[in-house]
Structures are given as C-alpha cells and as structure tokens.
Enzyme design. Structure first.
Site: not given
Ligand code: RB5
Length: 159
Positions: A8, A98-99, A136, A70, A68, A133, A109, A65-66
C-alpha cells in the site's frame, strides 16, 4: 525465482529498495502496485499479489504495508495462500520451513530496510521440511477446501 511484490502507500518507499535487492540477487520481480505514496487500501494489493501467486504465475509473493498485518489478512483470503507477517528473520525462516508459506509480509513502520533485507533472505533461503509439517499444512489446505474438520484429527493416511 519469480516473485510478485505489492504494497500500500505506507510500503511504497520500502518496496523499491527490496525490489532492487532481490533483482541484484538474480530474482525476477514484478511490482503489482501501488506506485505512489498517495493513500490507498492495502486489501487491493494483498488480493492482487495473492491471486498472482495462487494462480502459479509466481513462486512467492512479498507484501508491505504499515505493519504487514492488514495486507497479510487480505492475502490470506485468497484460496491457496499462506501469508505471514514477519518482523524478524527467525519467523520468516520458520514460516517457510514449517508452514510452507508462500507470501511474506512485513511492515514499513515496523522494520527498517536492512532488517527487511534480512527477513527476505531468511525467507528465500529456507526450504519447506515436509514430513509432519506437510500433514499440518494439508489440514489447513483441506479445511479451506471443505474436506477436513478438526474433529477428523490427523489422518494416518495423510503422510
Ligand atoms: C495504513 O495507515 C495502515 O493501516 C496500513 O498500512 C497497514 O498497516 C494495515 O494493516
């Protein structure tokens, strides 16, 4: 690696610094906007970059973004996207290991440009470990697709 990037207005000044850094390391980066500091809404870019990654046109996405937060919330509404807001390298590395996260988000910011570069390095250098992992992550993906519920537990036949 082909990387989709977006921000943004708050992230629009950090973004070119990160783009130049990625390009200098040999990555191919496409900027999906915004292209100025004029006020705009982060969901626009979260969804655009999320869709570009989910469609398979890009291997990874980066969003700024400001905070991270939103922009990660918006990207996570796109089916197939696992977006993580990371303010330091450890979380960025683990989000990949892991994800199997596919969109990195951070806040202009919150982190300076040098910390942002370290976060990006940790993210891009880490690899998904699979194994337990993968089970999951599959539960998350299958929940999204309506084929898994928490009461199903962790099915043995997953992995
Ligand atoms: C914009 O003021 C700010 O809310 C946005 O950049 C982001 O931080 C939202 O999560």
């Amino acid at each position: 690696m082909k990387i989709a990037i977006g921000s943004d207005h708050v992230g629009s000044e950090l973004k070119p610094i990160i783009m130049e850094y990625l390009t200098s390391k040999g990555h191919e980066v496409h900027d999906f906007g915004t292209y100025s500091t004029e006020s705009t809404d982060y969901p626009i870019y979260g969804v655009i970059v999320g869709e570009a990654v989910a469609q398979g046109d890009y291997e990874q996405g980066i969003l700024i973004c400001g905070t991270g937060i939103g922009i990660s919330l918006a990207a996570n509404k796109v089916k197939g996207i696992r977006a993580c807001a990371c303010s330091e390298p450890y979380s960025a590395q683990m989000a990949r290991r892991h994800n199997n996260a596919n969109v990195l988000c951070f806040g202009a910011r919150v982190v300076g440009s040098e910390m942002a570069k370290m976060i990006v390095d940790a993210w891009l250098e880490a690899e998904f470990e699979g194994g337990r992992h993968a089970r999951r992550v599959k539960e998350i993906v299958d929940y999204e697709n309506g084929t898994w519920r928490p009461e199903d537990g962790f099915p043995e036949n997953y992995l």
